[in-house]
Design an enzyme around this catalytic site. Structure first.
Site, mmCIF file in Angstrom:
data_model
loop_
_atom_site.group_PDB
_atom_site.id
_atom_site.type_symbol
_atom_site.label_atom_id
_atom_site.label_comp_id
_atom_site.label_asym_id
_atom_site.label_seq_id
_atom_site.Cartn_x
_atom_site.Cartn_y
_atom_site.Cartn_z
ATOM 1 C CB SER A 51 -0.899 0.010 1.240
ATOM 2 O OG SER A 51 -0.124 0.229 2.414
ATOM 3 C CG ASP A 83 -3.170 -2.883 -3.712
ATOM 4 O OD1 ASP A 83 -3.688 -2.994 -4.835
ATOM 5 O OD2 ASP A 83 -3.752 -3.217 -2.659
ATOM 6 C CG HIS A 84 -6.266 -0.093 -3.701
ATOM 7 N ND1 HIS A 84 -7.402 0.247 -4.410
ATOM 8 C CD2 HIS A 84 -6.432 -1.377 -3.318
ATOM 9 C CE1 HIS A 84 -8.229 -0.787 -4.441
ATOM 10 N NE2 HIS A 84 -7.655 -1.785 -3.793
ATOM 11 C CD GLU A 135 -10.920 -0.819 -7.411
ATOM 12 O OE1 GLU A 135 -11.937 -0.558 -6.748
ATOM 13 O OE2 GLU A 135 -9.810 -1.052 -6.904
ATOM 14 N N GLY A 211 -9.931 -10.642 -1.358
ATOM 15 C CA GLY A 211 -9.906 -12.101 -1.413
ATOM 16 C C GLY A 211 -10.202 -12.769 -0.084
ATOM 17 C CB THR A 212 -9.655 -11.766 3.457
ATOM 18 O OG1 THR A 212 -8.240 -11.795 3.298
ATOM 19 C CG2 THR A 212 -10.003 -12.320 4.825
ATOM 20 C CB VAL A 232 -4.928 -12.659 0.055
ATOM 21 C CG1 VAL A 232 -5.247 -13.141 1.461
ATOM 22 C CG2 VAL A 232 -5.679 -13.485 -0.978
ATOM 23 C CB THR A 234 -8.087 -8.748 5.795
ATOM 24 O OG1 THR A 234 -8.354 -7.516 5.127
ATOM 25 C CG2 THR A 234 -8.673 -8.714 7.190
#
Length: 280
Positions: A51, A83-84, A135, A211-212, A232, A234
């Site tokens: 992140s 990511d993001h 996204e 994914g969690t 994935v 969390t």
């Protein structure tokens, strides 16, 4: 060892009979060796995602140096993915440091702005051999301190996905089909028909965020329906923090800190190994 971008790593994964790649959030350097142990156990390429908060906390260059060093010493083909990220300046910093994959998240924008900004990021990344994820649609839940409420969830439409891919040529597209960021105790409700229609319309690697919370059966069905990358995060964090709470509670101030962290890292290795094997 040179870090791999996503298309190159996916090709290696397919050659090892993996149907999809897990992309696993790293929260601190102490967790990093556990990721490589899991990849060794599962004979899997490794995709680590960071992140922007973690990148700023640890430092972009430190992350690249640490991941590259372990990838070389352990002989594990590895991709390091930002990511993001909605800030092109941070994406530039990651690319300059040596990240091999980035995500521009314009899902909060209208589709025209999202397409325009994604194209600018691709122009920045592609000459450097860096893959780009985008996204489309709004995935609910919390991700790195950002919250999307249930009423703000927006599912990805087939028409928008096709237009987005056609106009950007993005390397992979994260779609909103029913998963939720940070879901740990509930069960995601994946819209499998929507996913299959998007897959048929785009012929581009698709990404499942959140994914969690997805059951193993649903995950296998999603992967068969066109998902090539599964995020994935969390689940590893919950396991790591839970074990640390137990060991720190029982430990003495004179104990080496590593004694508190080893059980937590073993728990993370077990989670990652299980997830990697699920994607075969």
């Amino acid at each position: 060892m040179k870090l791999y971008n996503f298309p190159a790593l996916l090709q290696l994964a397919k050659a090892r009979n993996y149907k999809a790649l897990g992309s696993f959030n790293l929260h601190c350097l102490e967790m990093l060796p556990a990721y490589f142990r899991a990849a060794q156990r599962a004979d899997s390429p490794l995709m680590i995602q960071i992140s922007t908060g973690t990148a700023e906390y640890l430092g972009y260059q430190l992350l690249v140096d640490a991941v590259s060093s372990l990838a070389a010493s352990e002989q594990i083909p590895t991709c390091l993915h930002l990511d993001h990220c909605s800030d092109p300046r941070a994406i530039r910093t990651a690319i300059d440091a040596g990240f091999s994959s980035v995500m521009y998240d314009g899902s909060h924008l209208n589709i025209d702005e999202n397409i325009a900004n994604t194209r600018l990021v691709i122009e920045m990344a592609r000459p450097r051999g860096v893959s780009v994820e985008a996204e489309l649609g709004a995935i609910g839940g919390a991700e790195d301190g950002k919250m999307v409420a249930a009423e703000d969830i927006s599912f990805t439409t087939v028409a928008d996905a096709k237009r987005f891919v056609d106009e950007t040529g993005v390397d992979m597209l994260a779609v909103s089909v029913g998963t939720v960021h940070g879901l740990y105790t509930g069960k995601a409700q994946i819209q499998h028909q929507r996913l299959m229609e998007i897959t048929a319309a785009t012929a581009t690697p698709l990404v499942l965020h959140g994914g969690t919370g997805v059951s193993d059966d649903d995950m296998r069905r999603a992967v068969s329906g066109g998902i090539d990358k599964v995020n994935v995060g969390t689940e590893m964090n919950v396991q790591w923090v839970g074990r640390c709470k137990e060991t720190f509670e029982k430990g003495k101030v004179s104990d080496s800190v590593r004694k508190f962290l080893i059980p937590a890292n073993e728990a993370v290795t077990n989670v990652l190994t299980e997830k990697m094997n699920l994607f075969r």
